[in-house]
Design a protein around this motif. Structure first.
Motif, mmCIF file in Angstrom:
data_model
loop_
_atom_site.group_PDB
_atom_site.id
_atom_site.type_symbol
_atom_site.label_atom_id
_atom_site.label_comp_id
_atom_site.label_asym_id
_atom_site.label_seq_id
_atom_site.Cartn_x
_atom_site.Cartn_y
_atom_site.Cartn_z
ATOM 1 N N LEU A 57 13.945 -13.790 65.070
ATOM 2 C CA LEU A 57 14.380 -13.960 66.463
ATOM 3 C C LEU A 57 13.397 -13.299 67.423
ATOM 4 O O LEU A 57 13.097 -13.849 68.490
ATOM 5 C CB LEU A 57 15.784 -13.384 66.653
ATOM 6 N N SER A 58 12.865 -12.163 67.022
ATOM 7 C CA SER A 58 11.870 -11.476 67.849
ATOM 8 C C SER A 58 10.592 -12.301 67.968
ATOM 9 O O SER A 58 10.024 -12.441 69.057
ATOM 10 C CB SER A 58 11.571 -10.103 67.243
ATOM 11 N N LEU A 59 10.133 -12.851 66.841
ATOM 12 C CA LEU A 59 8.949 -13.717 66.858
ATOM 13 C C LEU A 59 9.184 -14.918 67.763
ATOM 14 O O LEU A 59 8.320 -15.287 68.557
ATOM 15 C CB LEU A 59 8.614 -14.190 65.440
ATOM 16 N N ARG A 60 10.358 -15.494 67.674
ATOM 17 C CA ARG A 60 10.689 -16.662 68.507
ATOM 18 C C ARG A 60 10.629 -16.303 69.992
ATOM 19 O O ARG A 60 10.088 -17.067 70.799
ATOM 20 C CB ARG A 60 12.062 -17.189 68.110
ATOM 21 N N GLU A 61 11.174 -15.167 70.354
ATOM 22 C CA GLU A 61 11.132 -14.729 71.759
ATOM 23 C C GLU A 61 9.693 -14.481 72.213
ATOM 24 O O GLU A 61 9.319 -14.838 73.325
ATOM 25 C CB GLU A 61 11.983 -13.469 71.957
ATOM 26 N N THR A 62 8.882 -13.872 71.357
ATOM 27 C CA THR A 62 7.477 -13.628 71.689
ATOM 28 C C THR A 62 6.746 -14.942 71.922
ATOM 29 O O THR A 62 5.993 -15.094 72.892
ATOM 30 C CB THR A 62 6.783 -12.831 70.554
#
Length: 138
Positions: A57-62
């Motif tokens: 989810l963090s990668l997706r937001e980045t």
């Protein structure tokens, strides 16, 4: 003396309100037939796993911040599945008519998608060789 009885089909439960019967479209009839055939004719096995996806989810937001768009979680699952199939080629195989197991030399991943007219299953060909953004736009 023993007696035998013939099992009777169960009665359908009564609906809890108004019911509208809808004729199946040709597409839905074909889907139902193929899914039934597949389930009946081909060996199946199921696996489950629980995953913490905080980093995903963090990668997706980045990616969304940097590129203005981001692959879906589903795209990421397709990519991870393709890489797992590449790592364990025996899972990417099929039983052929002579009873042997044939390992595929390519990794195609299909995902069922519901549409108003029925289920479709787009195929991401060579999914292990594609980047996330390519899977997202396929």
């Amino acid at each position: 003396q023993a007696t035998t009885t013939t099992p009777q089909p169960a009665e359908a439960p009564e609906a809890a309100g108004d019911v509208t019967d809808e004729e199946l479209s040709t597409m839905r009839k074909v889907i139902a037939s193929r899914l039934t055939e597949s389930k009946r004719e081909l060996p199946h096995f199921y696996t489950t796993i629980e995953c913490e996806i905080d980093e995903v989810l963090s990668l997706r937001e980045t990616l969304k911040k940097e590129l203005g768009t981001a692959p879906s979680i589903n795209d990421m699952v397709v990519r991870a599945s393709a890489l797992a199939l590449r790592d364990v080629p025996l899972v990417n195989s099929q039983k052929v008519s002579d009873g042997t197991i044939e390992e595929n030399d390519h990794i195609d991943v299909s995902v069922a998608v519901a549409t108003p007219s029925g289920l479709i299953t787009p195929i991401i060909t060579n999914a292990d060789k594609k980047r996330l953004i390519e899977i997202s736009t396929d």
